[in-house]
Design a protein around this motif. Structure first.
Motif, PDB file in Angstrom:
ATOM      1  N   ASP A  58      -1.660   9.580  -1.869  1.00 48.89           N
ATOM      2  CA  ASP A  58      -1.850   9.655  -3.170  1.00 48.89           C
ATOM      3  C   ASP A  58      -0.608   9.703  -3.961  1.00 48.89           C
ATOM      4  O   ASP A  58       0.196  10.602  -4.060  1.00 48.89           O
ATOM      5  N   SER A  59      -0.016   8.293  -4.300  1.00 50.11           N
ATOM      6  CA  SER A  59       1.256   8.094  -4.657  1.00 50.11           C
ATOM      7  C   SER A  59       1.210   7.296  -6.044  1.00 50.11           C
ATOM      8  O   SER A  59       0.809   6.241  -6.049  1.00 50.11           O
ATOM      9  N   LYS A  60       1.607   8.053  -7.098  1.00 50.76           N
ATOM     10  CA  LYS A  60       1.597   7.254  -8.441  1.00 50.76           C
ATOM     11  C   LYS A  60       3.101   6.350  -8.318  1.00 50.76           C
ATOM     12  O   LYS A  60       2.772   5.652  -9.089  1.00 50.76           O
ATOM     13  N   GLU A  61       3.859   6.631  -7.260  1.00 49.60           N
ATOM     14  CA  GLU A  61       4.885   5.706  -7.168  1.00 49.60           C
ATOM     15  C   GLU A  61       4.566   4.339  -6.750  1.00 49.60           C
ATOM     16  O   GLU A  61       4.975   3.385  -7.143  1.00 49.60           O
ATOM     17  N   VAL A  62       3.446   4.459  -5.454  1.00 53.63           N
ATOM     18  CA  VAL A  62       3.106   2.968  -5.130  1.00 53.63           C
ATOM     19  C   VAL A  62       2.129   2.511  -6.008  1.00 53.63           C
ATOM     20  O   VAL A  62       2.155   1.462  -6.258  1.00 53.63           O
ATOM     21  N   ARG A  63       1.326   3.185  -7.026  1.00 51.91           N
ATOM     22  CA  ARG A  63       0.565   2.603  -7.839  1.00 51.91           C
ATOM     23  C   ARG A  63       1.349   1.976  -8.912  1.00 51.91           C
ATOM     24  O   ARG A  63       1.005   0.846  -9.540  1.00 51.91           O
TER      25      ARG A  63
END
Length: 308
Positions: A58-63
């Protein structure tokens, strides 16, 4: 008649080959979803028909990395055209190559910055994800940091349009067979280019007609500057992108250019008479364009590629 058609196809193919290149773009990143073993799923059903997956990160950075890629592809669609070869390979007009090449270089640099931010956050996010997944957690789902970083890449290259002449020396008839296949593909490509540009223009014109109409009581609708900017951008680049030589659409684009020449978003907001004139003009363009969309042949269905 067949000879005339063959001559026309060769002319169209040559015209496209002279005016465009193939531009291949693939954006890759680490998969953040995995299948869950049916042994861990308790359901009253035939498990061969049940497929369950889990998000392993669950990664906002990857998104953020993926979102930037989406914006790049959307921007690329305002310059490149469909090629019918496969997803990710576009026809790029020669006159727009330098601009897109510059975009791509800036995109790579900006994307890499976001990748490094995602990499920095990765170890802690793995721990958090495994804790949340509890019984479904599997350490083997998570590659080492360097492997995670290398999973992000941008592959972009320019390709030739012609059938390789070297095929003549491989097997009798092979070059001719591939040449005929290429001609058939370019026939379809011309129609798809025509349809793509007509649909894109219709969407812009339809939105303009809607937003330039007054509400009940005579109060103007709110619209963003981007509405005019996107329309102007399409009109400005249309001549270079019109690889199908669509004379009917070129005529409508010319009328739209005349309607919007020297017109700013602010002027449309402040001047009711100007707004009404432009709206009526676009309604006429839309009427003709709607008829063109009804009459155009259906696009050939393409099978999407399976994601890795």
């Amino acid at each position: 008649a067949s000879m005339r058609r063959a001559t026309m196809v060769k002319t169209q193919t040559k015209s496209i080959a002279d005016r465009a290149v193939l531009f291949s773009v693939t954006l890759r990143g680490p998969g953040v979803r995995r299948k869950v073993s049916s042994a861990k799923v308790e359901v009253d059903a035939d498990k061969s028909l049940v497929h369950v997956s889990k998000d392993i990160l669950d990664s906002k950075e990857v998104r953020a990395v993926f979102a930037l890629g989406g914006k790049y592809k959307a921007r690329l669609a305002t310059r490149a055209l469909p090629s019918l070869i496969r997803d990710g390979i576009y026809l790029l007009p020669i006159g727009l190559v330098a601009e897109v090449d510059e975009w791509t270089a800036k995109f790579r640099a900006e994307r890499q910055k976001l990748v490094e931010i995602a990499v920095e956050a990765y170890p802690q996010q793995v721990k958090a994800a495994m804790k949340r997944l509890r019984g479904l957690a599997d350490r083997s789902d998570y590659p080492p940091v360097e492997q995670f970083r290398s999973a992000f890449c941008v592959e972009a290259m320019y390709l030739m349009l012609e059938t390789p002449s070297g095929l003549k020396d491989v097997r009798a008839g092979l070059f001719e067979r591939e040449r005929r296949k290429a001609e058939a593909m370019w026939r379809d490509t011309v129609e798809v280019i025509k349809a793509a540009l007509r649909e894109a223009f219709a969407e812009l014109v339809g939105h303009a007609v809607d937003r330039l109409q007054d509400r009940e009581g005579g109060k103007p609708k709110v619209f963003r500057d981007s509405m005019v900017e996107k329309l102007t951008d399409f009109l400005t680049t249309f001549e270079k992108r019109n690889l199908a030589d669509d004379a009917a659409l070129a005529d409508l684009v010319g009328k739209a250019k005349a309607l919007t020449k020297g017109v700013s978003p602010g002027a449309l907001r402040d001047n009711a008479r100007l707004r009404d004139r432009v709206r009526k003009g676009f309604e006429e363009v839309k009427g003709v364009l709607d008829g063109m969309l009804v009459d155009q042949p259906a696009r050939r269905m393409r099978l999407g590629e399976e994601e890795g």
